[in-house]
Design an enzyme around this catalytic site. Structure first.
Site, PDB file in Angstrom:
ATOM      1  N   TYR A 172      -6.476  -3.012  12.798  1.00 20.19           N
ATOM      2  CA  TYR A 172      -7.329  -1.924  12.304  1.00 20.19           C
ATOM      3  C   TYR A 172      -8.789  -2.126  12.693  1.00 20.19           C
ATOM      4  O   TYR A 172      -9.691  -1.763  11.955  1.00 20.19           O
ATOM      5  CB  TYR A 172      -7.169  -1.807  10.782  1.00 20.19           C
ATOM      6  CG  TYR A 172      -5.811  -1.243  10.399  1.00 20.19           C
ATOM      7  CD1 TYR A 172      -5.602   0.124  10.326  1.00 20.19           C
ATOM      8  CD2 TYR A 172      -4.739  -2.087  10.153  1.00 20.19           C
ATOM      9  CE1 TYR A 172      -4.371   0.646  10.000  1.00 20.19           C
ATOM     10  CE2 TYR A 172      -3.488  -1.581   9.831  1.00 20.19           C
ATOM     11  CZ  TYR A 172      -3.311  -0.213   9.755  1.00 20.19           C
ATOM     12  OH  TYR A 172      -2.084   0.316   9.440  1.00 20.19           O
ATOM     13  N   GLU A 229       3.673  -8.066   7.523  1.00 26.25           N
ATOM     14  CA  GLU A 229       2.402  -8.669   7.152  1.00 26.25           C
ATOM     15  C   GLU A 229       2.486  -9.744   6.081  1.00 26.25           C
ATOM     16  O   GLU A 229       1.798  -9.670   5.050  1.00 26.25           O
ATOM     17  CB  GLU A 229       1.409  -7.579   6.725  1.00 26.25           C
ATOM     18  CG  GLU A 229       1.118  -6.605   7.837  1.00 26.25           C
ATOM     19  CD  GLU A 229      -0.120  -5.759   7.599  1.00 26.25           C
ATOM     20  OE1 GLU A 229      -0.584  -5.681   6.453  1.00 26.25           O
ATOM     21  OE2 GLU A 229      -0.630  -5.171   8.573  1.00 26.25           O
ATOM     22  N   GLU A 240       1.049  -1.105  14.030  1.00 24.45           N
ATOM     23  CA  GLU A 240       0.216  -0.207  13.216  1.00 24.45           C
ATOM     24  C   GLU A 240      -1.180  -0.195  13.800  1.00 24.45           C
ATOM     25  O   GLU A 240      -1.720  -1.251  14.150  1.00 24.45           O
ATOM     26  CB  GLU A 240       0.090  -0.703  11.762  1.00 24.45           C
ATOM     27  CG  GLU A 240       1.356  -0.620  10.963  1.00 24.45           C
ATOM     28  CD  GLU A 240       1.166  -1.094   9.508  1.00 24.45           C
ATOM     29  OE1 GLU A 240       0.014  -1.142   9.026  1.00 24.45           O
ATOM     30  OE2 GLU A 240       2.188  -1.419   8.883  1.00 24.45           O
ATOM     31  N   ASP A 298       0.821  -1.205   0.000  1.00 24.20           N
ATOM     32  CA  ASP A 298       0.000   0.000   0.000  1.00 24.20           C
ATOM     33  C   ASP A 298       0.866   1.270   0.000  1.00 24.20           C
ATOM     34  O   ASP A 298       0.680   2.134   0.835  1.00 24.20           O
ATOM     35  CB  ASP A 298      -0.901  -0.062   1.247  1.00 24.20           C
ATOM     36  CG  ASP A 298      -1.836   1.114   1.357  1.00 24.20           C
ATOM     37  OD1 ASP A 298      -2.351   1.563   0.318  1.00 24.20           O
ATOM     38  OD2 ASP A 298      -2.042   1.599   2.486  1.00 24.20           O
TER      39      ASP A 298
HETATM   40  C1  GCB Z   1      -1.182  -2.257   6.770  1.00 25.15           C
HETATM   41  C2  GCB Z   1       0.094  -2.173   6.026  1.00 25.15           C
HETATM   42  C3  GCB Z   1       0.403  -0.763   5.577  1.00 25.15           C
HETATM   43  C4  GCB Z   1      -0.872  -0.088   5.056  1.00 25.15           C
HETATM   44  C5  GCB Z   1      -1.871  -0.032   6.178  1.00 25.15           C
HETATM   45  C6  GCB Z   1      -3.195   0.605   5.751  1.00 25.15           C
HETATM   46  O1  GCB Z   1      -1.458  -3.177   7.483  1.00 25.15           O
HETATM   47  O2  GCB Z   1       1.177  -2.722   6.721  1.00 25.15           O
HETATM   48  O3  GCB Z   1       1.403  -0.818   4.594  1.00 25.15           O
HETATM   49  O4  GCB Z   1      -0.617   1.167   4.535  1.00 25.15           O
HETATM   50  O5  GCB Z   1      -2.144  -1.318   6.626  1.00 25.15           O
HETATM   51  O6  GCB Z   1      -3.326   1.820   5.865  1.00 25.15           O
HETATM   52  O7  GCB Z   1      -4.072  -0.109   5.298  1.00 25.15           O
END
Ligand code: GCB
Length: 588
Positions: free
Chosen positions: A456, A400, A493, A156
């Protein structure tokens, strides 16, 4: 690999500037156009066909060599070329380098001539199942149109490419210092190893932060003790220098000073420790990403970013998702910022969806990908480049991957072992895992010294429901803790896309209020769990990605905008990291 520093025995010559550039592989022959080096080539000219081009491109320039330079060995060094480079001097091919984020060099003494020389670099930017980061090449046919080739990144962030870090020439004597390994611990003991080319005697002196000699010794390997040592840590990052002299039997002398610090990294009672005390990591996953420069070397933004990290009260970041430029690592040594140093191994997932859903169900990843050998190479190069930096406290082997799939353990165990063998300081090693790799399905947790989880909840699922998200998060962390009761756990994250300037009294998705509430909800979970050893918010700043409907002109999870202005959440974190968390005992 030593940084190309100017010393009393070495000269360096900058080859940065405006080079000639053209895209190859397009139907019409392209003219040479000016291209700044270092930079990502993508955003310099207008047009998608240019920015999103897939394949080979050529850079060229002339450079002048003086007769005096040829009395020494002459080296040509690239900070990084993304992702693959083939280099010619005076029409002779010097070799190739694969991997877009680590330095490489060639000796050109025999080839270079006094006067004008020509340098050509063929660059390829394709990411596929053999490269790191990984991607996919797909061909598409539309009615009545010619076949089109697209390169889909398994990650991403925008696939910026080109000659992205500085290029230089430098000289060494014929007998020279090839490499130095040096590190010191919290007791004031230090160890050195010097690799030389050619016959000669090695002498070392240790210079304290004021430049006073505090030790003198000899030999290619040895150890010493410093009384009243000043430790390297955030807030007081004392730097020492090991000055190495190689006196060649040919009468030459090579001199190099390597910077390092005295500090001990450890793990105890579920916490990372620095110099015998628990250290709670506060900070971000970042990117090398700035307007126009792309992922190109940008020291202005680097210095600014460190200033902002200090302003917000952070003490650390992860070089997500590739090793950052050497100059940034030097700056972090100097400024006392702790680094999780990550290999460019992202996208190791057969079913990656770059739309932010982060992996459907992965199947057959470890049969599909042909990255294992290249992965070993980048780990070797990363540890060789960064081993002496006191700022590096942890190695991340990948981000990941499909770590819940059969084959993940077999893929990663030897890689983690390799880093442990390579690193004489024995720093902790980990890989960063995603939501698809649960406490029940993850195949790699036991291999990791620290569990770093990207989550997330409240964004890609449970969106809008932060109390539900926090409950899910806490429950999952508890399950990981039950599985690995002795391991520190941190969030690598967590974050929510936020459009700067969008406000909502009901804290709706994408608003500055939601981002703040999201970070607050996660913070409350961390504060309630004793074994959490750190929190890295995703992301430090907004950054460019490939186009898709889940990205509004890039990833907007930044706490700062792409041009480094604060969103509301920056003020929340500044408060939390400077005050609230201190009171809760979490921060140091
Ligand atoms: C993740 C990735 C990261 C993305 C992020 C997102 O898990 O490691 O590279 O940018 O999520 O914002 O979705």
């Amino acid at each position: 690999m030593l940084y190309p520093a100017m010393t009393t025995s070495r000269m360096t010559f900058d080859l940065n500037g405006v080079w000639d550039f053209k895209l190859l592989g397009t139907e019409a022959e392209n003219p040479w156009i000016p291209m700044p080096v270092p930079s990502s080539y993508n955003d310099i000219y207008v047009g998608r066909a240019f920015a999103d081009y897939v394949g080979d491109m050529l850079y060229r320039r002339d450079f002048t060599v003086t007769p005096q330079m040829l009395t020494q060995r002459l080296w040509l060094r690239f900070g990084s070329v993304t992702h693959k480079a083939q280099v010619w001097v005076n029409e002779v091919c010097l070799g190739t380098h694969e991997g877009g984020f680590l330095p490489f060099q060639f000796e050109i003494t025999a080839l270079a001539r006094a006067g004008k020389n020509e340098l050509r670099v063929l660059v390829n930017n394709i990411v596929d199942h053999t490269t790191l980061p990984a991607g996919r090449l797909v061909t598409q046919q539309f009615p009545g149109k010619k076949e089109e080739v697209h390169n889909l990144p398994n990650f991403d962030f925008y696939n910026y490419s080109g000659i992205m870090r500085p290029v230089c020439l430098y000289t060494t004597p014929v007998s020279y210092i090839e490499d130095i390994t040096v590190h010191g611990d919290m007791e004031g003991t230090f160890f050195w190893k010097v690799k030389t080319a050619g016959e000669g005697a090695v002498a070392v002196t240790l210079l304290d932060p004021e430049g006073r000699e505090v030790f003198a010794g000899a030999g290619e390997a040895g150890s010493g003790q410093v009384a009243a040592v000043r430790l390297w840590e955030p807030g007081s990052p004392a730097l020492y220098r090991l000055a190495v002299t190689l006196s060649g039997t040919d009468g030459s002398e090579d001199v190099y000073e390597e910077v390092f610090g005295f500090r001990t990294v450890g793990i105890r009672d579920c916490h990372l420790q620095l110099n015998g005390k628990p250290i709670y990591l506060k900070g971000f996953g970042k990117h090398e990403d700035t307007p126009i420069h792309g992922r190109g070397f940008d020291m202005v933004y680097n210095v600014k970013d460190i200033a902002l990290l200090k302003w917000i009260g952070a003490n650390s970041f992860r070089t997500s998702h590739y090793p950052y430029c050497e100059e940034m690592m030097q700056l972090c040594d100097r400024e006392g910022i702790l680094i999780i140093d990550e290999a460019p191994a992202v996208g190791l997932h057969s079913n990656f969806s770059a739309t932010g859903m982060l992996g459907g169900t992965a199947t057959g990843t470890w049969e599909l990908l042909k990255t294992a050998e290249h992965h070993r190479q980048v780990l070797r190069e990363m540890v060789a480049r960064d081993k002496n930096h006191p700022c590096v406290i942890l190695w991340s082997v990948a981000n990941e991957p499909a770590s819940e799939e059969e084959g993940a353990k077999e893929y990663f165990a030897p890689l983690i072992e390799l880093v442990k063998e390579l690193d004489e300081q024995n720093r902790p090693v980990t890989l960063v895992t995603y939501e698809g790799s649960s406490p029940e399905s993850c195949k790699v947790a036991e291999l990791c010294d620290v569990l770093i989880l990207n989550r997330y909840r409240g964004w890609y699922d449970t969106e809008g429901n932060l109390s539900g998200a926090a409950a899910l998060l806490k429950d999952e962390l508890e399950r990981f803790h039950r599985r690995c009761p002795d391991k520190p756990i941190m969030l690598g994250e967590y974050g929510a896309d936020t459009i700067a300037g969008l406000h909502d009294l009901n804290e709706r998705l994408f608003s500055e209020e939601y981002q703040t509430a999201f970070l607050k909800a996660y913070g409350e979970v961390f504060d309630a769990l004793d074994y959490i050893t750190g929190e890295h918010v995703w992301n430090f700043a907004d950054f460019a990605t490939a186009e898709n409907i889940k990205r509004v002109n890039g990833n907007k999870k930044g706490v700062f905008t792409r041009d480094r202005n604060p969103k509301m959440a920056a003020h929340f974190l500044r408060n939390r990291w400077n005050r609230d968390a201190v009171a809760s005992g979490k921060c140091n």
